[in-house]
Design a protein around this motif. Structure first.
Motif, PDB file in Angstrom:
ATOM      1  N   ILE A 145       0.847  -1.206   0.000  1.00 50.99           N
ATOM      2  CA  ILE A 145       0.000   0.000   0.000  1.00 50.99           C
ATOM      3  C   ILE A 145       0.873   1.244   0.000  1.00 50.99           C
ATOM      4  O   ILE A 145       0.646   2.183  -0.756  1.00 50.99           O
ATOM      5  N   SER A 146       1.922   1.230   0.836  1.00 53.23           N
ATOM      6  CA  SER A 146       2.845   2.358   0.928  1.00 53.23           C
ATOM      7  C   SER A 146       3.493   2.641  -0.418  1.00 53.23           C
ATOM      8  O   SER A 146       3.595   3.788  -0.852  1.00 53.23           O
ATOM      9  N   GLU A 147       3.912   1.587  -1.078  1.00 45.20           N
ATOM     10  CA  GLU A 147       4.556   1.734  -2.379  1.00 45.20           C
ATOM     11  C   GLU A 147       3.570   2.233  -3.445  1.00 45.20           C
ATOM     12  O   GLU A 147       3.918   3.062  -4.279  1.00 45.20           O
ATOM     13  N   ALA A 148       2.329   1.771  -3.383  1.00 46.57           N
ATOM     14  CA  ALA A 148       1.327   2.144  -4.390  1.00 46.57           C
ATOM     15  C   ALA A 148       0.956   3.625  -4.326  1.00 46.57           C
ATOM     16  O   ALA A 148       0.712   4.256  -5.350  1.00 46.57           O
ATOM     17  N   ILE A 149       0.950   4.182  -3.125  1.00 44.36           N
ATOM     18  CA  ILE A 149       0.556   5.606  -2.997  1.00 44.36           C
ATOM     19  C   ILE A 149       1.742   6.510  -2.723  1.00 44.36           C
ATOM     20  O   ILE A 149       1.574   7.730  -2.545  1.00 44.36           O
ATOM     21  N   ASP A 150       2.951   5.942  -2.669  1.00 40.78           N
ATOM     22  CA  ASP A 150       4.175   6.706  -2.476  1.00 40.78           C
ATOM     23  C   ASP A 150       4.158   7.535  -1.191  1.00 40.78           C
ATOM     24  O   ASP A 150       4.475   8.721  -1.198  1.00 40.78           O
ATOM     25  N   ILE A 151       3.731   6.884  -0.128  1.00 40.01           N
ATOM     26  CA  ILE A 151       3.699   7.526   1.185  1.00 40.01           C
ATOM     27  C   ILE A 151       4.369   6.549   2.176  1.00 40.01           C
ATOM     28  O   ILE A 151       4.087   5.355   2.126  1.00 40.01           O
ATOM     29  N   PRO A 152       5.260   7.060   3.032  1.00 41.77           N
ATOM     30  CA  PRO A 152       5.921   6.165   3.992  1.00 41.77           C
ATOM     31  C   PRO A 152       4.912   5.378   4.843  1.00 41.77           C
ATOM     32  O   PRO A 152       3.859   5.919   5.222  1.00 41.77           O
ATOM     33  N   LYS A 153       5.243   4.119   5.115  1.00 39.53           N
ATOM     34  CA  LYS A 153       4.293   3.279   5.855  1.00 39.53           C
ATOM     35  C   LYS A 153       4.036   3.813   7.264  1.00 39.53           C
ATOM     36  O   LYS A 153       2.964   3.603   7.816  1.00 39.53           O
ATOM     37  N   GLU A 154       4.993   4.550   7.827  1.00 38.52           N
ATOM     38  CA  GLU A 154       4.788   5.149   9.155  1.00 38.52           C
ATOM     39  C   GLU A 154       3.636   6.151   9.120  1.00 38.52           C
ATOM     40  O   GLU A 154       2.854   6.263  10.080  1.00 38.52           O
ATOM     41  N   ASP A 155       3.529   6.902   8.010  1.00 42.52           N
ATOM     42  CA  ASP A 155       2.442   7.890   7.874  1.00 42.52           C
ATOM     43  C   ASP A 155       1.099   7.215   7.680  1.00 42.52           C
ATOM     44  O   ASP A 155       0.065   7.719   8.107  1.00 42.52           O
ATOM     45  N   ILE A 156       1.108   6.066   7.007  1.00 40.66           N
ATOM     46  CA  ILE A 156      -0.134   5.330   6.787  1.00 40.66           C
ATOM     47  C   ILE A 156      -0.653   4.765   8.087  1.00 40.66           C
ATOM     48  O   ILE A 156      -1.834   4.826   8.383  1.00 40.66           O
ATOM     49  N   VAL A 157       0.271   4.218   8.889  1.00 41.48           N
ATOM     50  CA  VAL A 157      -0.138   3.651  10.184  1.00 41.48           C
ATOM     51  C   VAL A 157      -0.676   4.758  11.068  1.00 41.48           C
ATOM     52  O   VAL A 157      -1.691   4.650  11.693  1.00 41.48           O
TER      53      VAL A 157
END
Length: 157
Positions: A145-157
């Protein structure tokens, strides 16, 4: 014998006046000339509009008196900003103004505030998760998901 009396903010709603279209037009002409008494009469004549709008928010846990007062503010703003030359009924203009004022109050009065940027990230992540789930027929990982939207996984969590 039962009465249809409902009191909100000290206002007996069963005794609110009803204005005819002619009375509304006449009062609005007086309002535009600066007549404060006509403005008060116009406000009182449209309080039923506020009551009909706050019924939409009956499922919220807010006090009906508070919602009525906020709706009253929306009604006043609608009266002050209404342009009768636009060939639109006052109620058509006023209802969204009243609803907007109440929604703004509910949003601003909420104990939990989520910033717009966090909401945007959440929507992007949800959309990406759904798309990846369809493509892979399984639950995507946080990294995907992080790679698909180009946002760090820390920000997604």
């Amino acid at each position: 014998m039962t009465s249809n009396k409902v009191e909100i903010c000290g206002v007996n709603t069963s005794r609110l006046p009803l204005l005819t279209n002619e009375e509304k037009e006449m009062l609005f002409e007086r309002i535009q000339k600066g007549d404060k008494e006509a403005r008060e009469l116009y406000i009182r004549g449209n309080l039923r509009l506020v009551l009909s709008v706050i019924k939409r928010f009956s499922s919220s846990n807010e006090n009906a008196d508070d919602l009525f007062q906020i709706g009253y503010i929306g009604l006043i703003k609608a009266i002050d900003n209404f342009d009768c030359t636009m060939d639109v009924k006052f109620s058509t203009y006023a209802v969204p103004m009243i609803v907007g004022e109440i929604r703004r109050y509910l949003r601003d009065n909420n104990s939990i505030r989520v910033s717009r940027s966090l909401r945007d990230i959440a929507y992007k992540a949800i959309y990406a998760r759904e798309m990846l789930s369809r493509e892979t027929s399984g639950e995507p990982t946080l990294e995907q998901i992080s790679e698909a939207i180009d946002i760090p996984k820390e920000d997604i969590v």
